[in-house]
Design a protein around this motif. Sequence first.
Motif, PDB file in Angstrom:
ATOM      1  N   PHE A   1     -38.406  -0.826  15.168  1.00 38.06           N
ATOM      2  CA  PHE A   1     -39.405  -0.659  16.212  1.00 38.06           C
ATOM      3  C   PHE A   1     -39.782  -2.236  16.210  1.00 38.06           C
ATOM      4  N   GLN A   2     -40.588  -2.303  17.622  1.00 38.31           N
ATOM      5  CA  GLN A   2     -40.926  -3.570  17.963  1.00 38.31           C
ATOM      6  C   GLN A   2     -42.386  -4.197  17.048  1.00 38.31           C
ATOM      7  N   SER A   3     -42.922  -3.104  16.689  1.00 40.39           N
ATOM      8  CA  SER A   3     -44.059  -3.643  15.921  1.00 40.39           C
ATOM      9  C   SER A   3     -43.749  -3.517  14.255  1.00 40.39           C
TER      10      SER A   3
ATOM     11  N   ALA B   1     -43.497  -1.436  12.425  1.00 40.46           N
ATOM     12  CA  ALA B   1     -43.945   0.167  11.845  1.00 40.46           C
ATOM     13  C   ALA B   1     -43.818   0.103  10.434  1.00 40.46           C
ATOM     14  N   LEU B   2     -43.917  -0.948   9.548  1.00 43.54           N
ATOM     15  CA  LEU B   2     -43.773  -0.629   8.195  1.00 43.54           C
ATOM     16  C   LEU B   2     -44.949   0.070   7.545  1.00 43.54           C
ATOM     17  N   TYR B   3     -44.992   0.978   6.625  1.00 41.62           N
ATOM     18  CA  TYR B   3     -46.077   1.622   6.002  1.00 41.62           C
ATOM     19  C   TYR B   3     -46.764   0.663   5.194  1.00 41.62           C
TER      20      TYR B   3
ATOM     21  N   ASP C   1     -35.607  -0.780  19.237  1.00 42.70           N
ATOM     22  CA  ASP C   1     -36.899  -0.739  20.407  1.00 42.70           C
ATOM     23  C   ASP C   1     -37.427  -2.172  20.563  1.00 42.70           C
TER      24      ASP C   1
ATOM     25  N   PRO D   1     -50.640   2.481  15.028  1.00 40.59           N
ATOM     26  CA  PRO D   1     -49.524   2.453  15.805  1.00 40.59           C
ATOM     27  C   PRO D   1     -48.644   3.623  15.998  1.00 40.59           C
TER      28      PRO D   1
ATOM     29  N   GLU E   1     -45.641   3.753  16.662  1.00 43.92           N
ATOM     30  CA  GLU E   1     -44.312   3.440  15.925  1.00 43.92           C
ATOM     31  C   GLU E   1     -44.347   3.828  14.586  1.00 43.92           C
ATOM     32  N   LEU E   2     -45.637   3.783  13.670  1.00 46.25           N
ATOM     33  CA  LEU E   2     -45.395   3.697  12.464  1.00 46.25           C
ATOM     34  C   LEU E   2     -45.303   5.318  12.145  1.00 46.25           C
TER      35      LEU E   2
ATOM     36  N   ALA F   1     -41.789   6.061  13.136  1.00 43.26           N
ATOM     37  CA  ALA F   1     -40.799   5.460  11.939  1.00 43.26           C
ATOM     38  C   ALA F   1     -40.841   6.803  10.913  1.00 43.26           C
TER      39      ALA F   1
ATOM     40  N   ILE G   1     -48.824   8.952   4.601  1.00 46.67           N
ATOM     41  CA  ILE G   1     -48.986   7.795   5.378  1.00 46.67           C
ATOM     42  C   ILE G   1     -50.454   7.585   6.067  1.00 46.67           C
TER      43      ILE G   1
ATOM     44  N   MET H   1     -53.974   5.401   4.259  1.00 44.59           N
ATOM     45  CA  MET H   1     -54.690   4.303   5.303  1.00 44.59           C
ATOM     46  C   MET H   1     -55.846   4.797   5.842  1.00 44.59           C
TER      47      MET H   1
END
Lengths: 365, 287, 300
Positions: free
Chosen positions: A86-88, A90-92, A163, C188, C190-191, C194, C209, C213
């Motif tokens: 992903f662009q951001s 999106a790591l946990y 993405d 986000p 995207e998270l 993912a 997840i 957080m």
Amino acid sequence: MSNNMQSSISIRDLKLSFGSFDVLKNLNLEIGKGEFLVLLGSSGCGKSTLLNCIAGLLDVTDGQIFINGKNVTWEEPSDRGIGMVFQSYALYPQMTVKGNLAFGLKNAKVPKAEIEKRIARTAEVLQIESLLTRKPAALSGGQRQRVAIGRALVRHVDVFLFDEPLSNLDAKLRADLRVEIKRLHHQLKNTMIYVTHDQVEAMTLADRIAIMKGGVVMQLDSPSIIYNRPANKYVADFIGSPAMNFYQGTLDKDNNFRGDGLSLSVTGYPFEEGRVAQNQQVWLGIRPEHIRSADAAQQCAVQMGAIVELVEPMGSDTQIWSVVDKQNYRFRVDGQTEMTEGDSIRIGFDPENLSLFDRDSELRL
Amino acid sequence: MKNLNAKIASIPMIFTALVIFVGCTAWTIYHSFTNSRLLPNNNWVGFDQYERLWDTKRWIVSVGNLAIYGVCSLVISVIIGFVLAALLDRKIRFEGVFRSIFLFPFALSFIVTGLVWQWILNPEFGVQKVLQSLGWENVTFDPLYNPDLVIYGILIAGIWQGSGLIMCVMLAGLRGIDGDIWKATRVDGIKTWKTYIFVIIPMMKPVFVTALVLIASGIIKVYDLVLAQTSGGPGIASEVPAKYVYDKMFNAQNLGQGFAASTMMLVSVAIVLIPWAYLQFGGKKND
Amino acid sequence: MTDETNLVDGPRGPKPKRAFTRRNIFVYGTLLLFAVYYLLPLWVMVVTSLKGMPEIRMGNIFSPPVEVTFQPWVKAWSEACTGINCDGLSRGFWNSIKILIPSTIVSILIASINGYALSKWRFKGSETFFAILVLGAFIPYQIMIYPIVILLREAGLYGSLWGLVLVHTIFGMPIMTLLFRNYFTGIPDELFKAARVDGAGFWGIFIKIMLPMSLPIIVVAMILQITGIWNDFLFGVIYTKPDLYPMTVQLNNIVNSVQGVKEYNVNMAATLLTGLVPLVIYFISGKLFVRGIAAGAVKG
């Protein structure tokens, strides 16, 4: 049910609507095994939406998606045999790098020893061994994106989806990682679908580029064909920097173009099917790179006198804005040029480098 | 069914929204048109309960009290809240200490607030006695025992508890204003107080609206405070609608009156809320 | 002292030192005046609760106690009477604790799931339910209390601890759900995507997840709920029986009972005791409390 075994992903009549708004309109796409396909377009063209549909993160309205011959239209993302970057990133954030890589495998109930083995191998390929125990917050942008790629890699899947993975990085890092992704593709030979709005990324990475606009693929071809023989005016205008010069005019039945101060014969232009043998309203396009100036202009089939209006030095080369008959002609010259504003110069080009488009349909002639 | 789990998990929310907020409200409105007394029944009597309600002196007094309390606490809370916020925003020292002092009453129960102020305003031992012992022999300051003033006695306590919240909202609003605005007015040589009145306050319109809605929706629920401070006395001088509803439903065994009175409360909330919701959300649909 | 003079006078001459400008006197004077108004009741409570009754009758409510006595506190805690029971506020305190713990846990758990579903798993109609929920926060409780009595009685929970827990969960839901929804919306998408590609489902993403957080927002929610539930009076008095009355209800019954001689020092000690839990939470949590009420107050 089984289709062409060569193709890794095939998309049939895909449709996606939000309410009455169609984001994707009857889209068809075949992507070969091991192919690197770039989805290119400006924002809102549907490229990310298409990628999300392939990933299963968006429910399609109609149509089908096959991955490796299997209909996955209604499968969960994790069951499709894909990895996604992903662009951001999106790591946990609360997990270490290792935890991030292991998360998907644990969910898939992969045995512990196997997980360890795969993480070690992935970390080696991406050179992130030293980062495994760190949290994402302690990584730089480039390192984070490597880990994000690793998360896709570790799943041992055939299809990678990207993405806009490099959009959040600065220019230098972007160039480095771009090369690395290309190297990775040569090494792994996976099918890769890569969404971007950056044409440099598209041209350098892709086996084939799909240029999208308004939920439709405008052209799907190799980078060189897209650059040299754009299928329509939109693609011609979108690809290339600075953008193509366009002039309006009429093409008579003897292939003479007249309009916007130009009068020339285009015999020698490689016509396609759109040509009708009579007067036709057309766009004539010529890339800045194909306009010659000074001595080089003497050898061109079409020549004219121009006044230099603006000089933009870019370092390695210089962009010149010139005027002929109130029409602008942009072109590129060597960075060492001594042209200055107000100079009278000669410019010229050859008809085989032109692009001609029908004025109504905007399709290539 | 990808969203099945989400739907299952949302059952408590759906239940609350539909059964409690919509269902129970509708149930009460329906039964306000019946002559329910000890137990709810279905004997339709039209607007009888409402006619009786508006003929009841106690209800009229309650509504009058709420109006006075409401208008005063709106105006005073907003003024105090804004002044305090503006002062705190002047880059002062001990900002945190002052803010904690202004806000702590908000953490307390209305019961606690009511009882403390009942004690301070007690004429035998409280402020009145202190003033008298200081030499003003003839001073009377016993708002809680004077039917004409009792609602203002409650107001003092209400403001004490609630204005800190408004200060907080205002302070957040002030902090949200672009610092360049202040620089620009300083370069233009505009006086501080003028900047507040002509530049800052107009920019903070949404914050003021939020504060007003916040206060307004709190006022209608005023119950505990009155109960603790005066129990509605002296006589019925400090009754409020919420207390009227409670007493009719649970003490006087006159459910119909309670339902009608609570429906009137809902109507008055709607009168405040609908224009606000229209302003807040109505405009957004156009873009 | 101020930036203003600094800018105007700039590099010329020494910086003028004026701590007592008219502006400063006005600013600090006003602030101090208000500080006295806000602190006075607290001061009166404390000093009154430490005086004996004779001193209260003779003296001034604002003056500090001549002779400090803790007797009123002891009496308020363990001997004060409500009706026939004379075991003090301690019973109300423990009742409130019994109510507080499950109510806080259940309401936050359900609201966090709501917020998660509303922000990441929208389904047809979910936004409508949410809109009703938020509007519900503005509906006067009075219109809903009686039908809820009927519902609880039908469910066999009327007058019980769990009935009250349910009521607190329901009426806390709008603001708590809003709080969590806004927080999760800020995480986000995207998270979340993912995690779906990684094969986690609705509950997996929530537990592994999202929850890890959301510690900061859980703390804010806890502060809001603990003070809110502790300070509740109306629901306690309607939905529980006298032997389960929370501290606020018992306090009101002790102080406003008409029988017996009024012992103002005991009353103030009892009042302070009841206010102590939220005050402690308030002063410990500091900025988080402000963040909580700001999040709750400034909707959208």
